[in-house]
Design an enzyme around this catalytic site. Structure first.
Site, PDB file in Angstrom:
ATOM      1  CG  LEU A   1      21.529  -2.749 119.141  1.00  0.00           C
ATOM      2  CD1 LEU A   1      21.615  -1.928 120.420  1.00  0.00           C
ATOM      3  CD2 LEU A   1      22.844  -2.708 118.392  1.00  0.00           C
TER       4      LEU A   1
ATOM      5  CG  ASP B   1      32.723   3.488 114.471  1.00  0.00           C
ATOM      6  OD1 ASP B   1      32.346   2.400 114.935  1.00  0.00           O
ATOM      7  OD2 ASP B   1      33.573   3.594 113.565  1.00  0.00           O
TER       8      ASP B   1
ATOM      9  CB  ALA C   1      24.598   0.334 116.634  1.00  0.00           C
TER      10      ALA C   1
ATOM     11  CE  LYS D   1      21.640  -1.161 110.921  1.00  0.00           C
ATOM     12  NZ  LYS D   1      22.891  -1.942 110.846  1.00  0.00           N
TER      13      LYS D   1
ATOM     14  CB  CYS E   1      23.003  -9.715 109.153  1.00  0.00           C
ATOM     15  SG  CYS E   1      23.529 -10.804 110.491  1.00  0.00           S
TER      16      CYS E   1
END
Length: 683
Positions: free
Chosen positions: A337, A525, A548, A460, A421
């Site tokens: 994060l 979520d 996250a 990712k 990202c």
């Protein structure tokens, strides 16, 4: 789901409150809070007006920049350096060695020291000590800040009498620091990346400086988005021409007269490597090209030779698919994060039950340039028993050199490559989610990175770049053969950012298509143990789920998942978690004034997320969903009401409860504006 009626003022309504049901509130993504806790929204100006007013106030207070702040004088580097030196000489900046020992003669630089040696002047202007005990003394060790510590009154002798290096004392439980010798080599572009360059040559992904410039010019003429500039802050800065000096220096050091046929290859193309092969190897059935790519054959030229000689030792290099993989199965994985996922926050999450942690995203070029601020993102605490770092880059050569450098200098368990990202400054450089539009480059990056290092390489990604054009399902079957040790899929596109809910059906689809040897991690979520259980039950093929923003809002989510319960945590328990973060922050950033204010800044960034949490006892429908916007409400006590505020002024009040009064003229605006819900920009 309960169907009781409640009275709530919907966000955006300027009329009186409207009678609505809990189901209607949930359908509008509004938290259904029990009516006895609801209150009218506070009357205050918009956050934008507050920020503008604060900026104007600061500009008026600063004599160097009078007026509205729009016409600020641009200072030269020399002028900035001169002002920085003057600031260091001021009484506020006492020499660290003098502060540690309390002896003005202990500084080895004497009169040439950049810092002040006036102890009395420093004491006269030093702010009052904070309440509580020094975090270093509390941990059983000596304080490395001595007189500069904001808890110096709790030191037994007032100062630290023993000798020792400052950083070694402060960060004895932390690793992955950048040594000065390596940093100087990076500054001078003299660092050699023999493993990465050899692999790049064998794959045909390396070209000379002249061709790099031609490609850069071509991209500029075509308006390509991959053209970068080193002057951009926090961008990928993957400038092709910047790699030329490093490559030339490495080749020159190896053999000034050697000429490599692979140097003439263009990126993204593969040609046969010109090597001299022993006929006996061919008779044995050895595939030379394949073994060169695997790294089992030495392709370095012998001194005085213009051709490459082959030395076969098939036992030295493991194939990427033969590496030891990280077992993510059912482990609680804290996502990397940006800004808030710092080392103290990760320590808090470890205490609350997280199994896997990962450092904040670091830009490859910044690491290769030896930027200390970027290397700080790779630091690891001893409590992080399963730890990885996340890097972001646009080109195979920069990523390959970065992973080689990280494996050499850091103690890690895996390296994660960010290909999702959504931030503009990253995407415009061709990194992050921009790579989703270039699957061949994705393949080359993963292949060369996994072949360069022995540590597992994970990636990712997001579902796609553009909404409605998902493509990971068509690539995931091959990602294992590229060399990826695991794939994390965030169920949103780059265009979607953080709006709407994550598409878990698509994550399930990718998880079922992935080979059994490739762990797939779902992300998006996860905000309660119910979400965790539902995803794990719906798709057993998933190795685990990554947490996250849910961890930012309520870090005790890891405890909830492990204990399978909704924790109706009290305001006092939440305050204790914040106290623990402050303690870890002072250990990490320092207990002097600078460390205290750095800890305060990161605490406030975190509080800009925690205000979105609604206590379980106040909800009509549980569990809370991550996209619910809470209306204004009273907590069960004054502290809980304060923690529910989305005002930066209230966050500052909470910080003052833990770190004392803020300095004069202090202002704060959240970096990621997390209270906007759909505009959060965590990478």
């Amino acid at each position: 789901m309960e169907a009781e009626e409640s009275r709530s003022q919907l966000p955006g309504d300027e009329a009186t409150a409207v009678e609505v049901t809990a189901e209607q509130l949930v359908a509008r993504a509004i938290a259904p809070i029990k009516k006895e806790f609801l209150r009218p929204p506070p009357v205050r100006s918009s956050s934008a007006d507050n920020e503008a007013a604060a900026a104007a106030t600061n500009d008026n207070k600063n004599p160097a920049h009078p007026g509205s702040g729009l016409l600020k004088d641009k200072k030269s580097k020399r002028q900035l350096k001169r002002e920085r030196r003057q600031e260091q000489k001021s009484a506020r900046n006492l020499c660290p060695e003098v502060a540690r020992t309390g002896d003005v003669t202990s500084c080895p630089y004497k009169d040439k020291c950049r810092f002040s040696h006036d102890i009395e002047a420093f004491k006269a202007q030093k702010p009052a000590d904070l309440e509580g005990q020094c975090p270093f003394v509390k941990s059983g060790g000596p304080c490395p800040y001595g007189l500069a510590c904001r808890f110096s009154s709790t030191h037994e002798d007032g100062v630290l009498s023993s000798t020792g290096h400052l950083n070694g004392l402060k960060n004895s439980s932390e690793v992955n620091g950048l040594s000065k010798d390596v940093q100087k080599l990076l500054w001078k572009n003299k660092m050699r990346f023999s493993k990465a360059d050899a692999k790049l040559k064998s794959l045909g992904l390396l070209c000379p400086k002249s061709k790099m410039k031609d490609m850069e010019n071509k991209d500029g003429e075509n308006g390509g988005s991959n053209k970068c500039s080193l002057s951009d802050d926090n961008g990928c800065c993957e400038v092709a021409s910047d790699l030329g000096p490093k490559l030339e220096e490495a080749i020159k050091d190896d053999d000034a007269d050697a000429k490599y046929e692979t140097d003439e290859l263009c990126p993204q193309k593969r040609r046969k490597t010109g090597v001299n092969c022993d006929p006996s190897e061919i008779e044995k059935g050895v595939n030379v090209t394949e073994e060169i790519e695997r790294g089992s054959i030495n392709t370095e030229p012998e001194a005085g030779c213009d051709t490459l000689t082959i030395k076969t030792d098939l036992s030295l290099k493991l194939h990427p698919r033969e590496k030891k993989l990280i077992d993510f199965r059912d482990k609680l994985y804290l996502a990397p994060l940006t800004t808030v996922g710092n080392l103290p926050f990760r320590r808090v999450c470890k205490v609350l039950g997280a199994d896997v942690t990962c450092g904040e995203m670091a830009m490859c070029t910044n690491l290769l340039q030896g930027q200390a601020s970027e290397w700080a993102l790779l630091r690891r605490h001893s409590s992080e028993d399963l730890f990885g770092v996340q890097i972001c880059g646009a080109y195979p050569d920069t990523v390959a050199r970065t992973v080689e450098l990280i494996e050499q200098e850091c103690t890690i368990d895996f390296i994660d490559i960010n290909m999702g990202c959504p931030i503009d400054i990253v995407v415009n450089k061709g990194a992050g989610s921009a790579l989703l539009t270039k699957p061949m480059r994705m393949k080359n990056i993963v292949e060369v990175a996994s072949s360069t290092v022995d540590k597992p390489i994970t990636i990712k990604v997001r579902t796609a770049y553009f909404e409605g054009k998902n493509r990971i399902d068509s690539l995931i079957a091959d990602m294992g053969s590229w060399g990826a040790g695991a794939v994390t899929i965030h169920g949103r596109s780059r265009q979607q950012r953080y709006s709407k809910l994550a598409d878990w059906d698509y994550i399930y689809q990718c998880g079922r298509k992935a080979p059994k040897t490739l762990p797939v991690v779902g992300n998006g979520d996860v905000f309660s143990f119910v979400d965790w259980n539902n995803h794990r039950t719906a798709c057993p093929e998933l190795a685990t789920c990554m947490v996250a923003r849910g961890a930012l809002i309520k870090p005790w989510i890891f405890t909830e998942i492990k204990e399978q319960r909704h924790w109706d945590i009290s305001s006092g328990e939440r305050l204790n978690i914040l106290k623990e973060f402050v303690h870890f922050g002072l250990e990490h950033w320092g207990s002097d004034t600078k460390g205290v204010e750095t800890t305060r800044r990161f605490l406030l960034e975190w509080l800009s997320y925690t205000c979105r949490y609604v206590p379980v006892g106040l909800l009509e429908v549980i569990p809370q969903r991550i996209n619910w916007r809470p209306p204004s409400y009273y907590g069960r006590d004054e502290l809980e009401t304060l923690m529910a505020s989305d005002s930066a002024a209230d966050w500052i009040r909470i910080s003052e409860m833990l770190l004392g009064k803020v300095p004069d003229g202090f202002t704060f605006a959240p970096k990621h504006k997390s209270n906007a819900y759909d505009r959060a920009e965590n990478g």
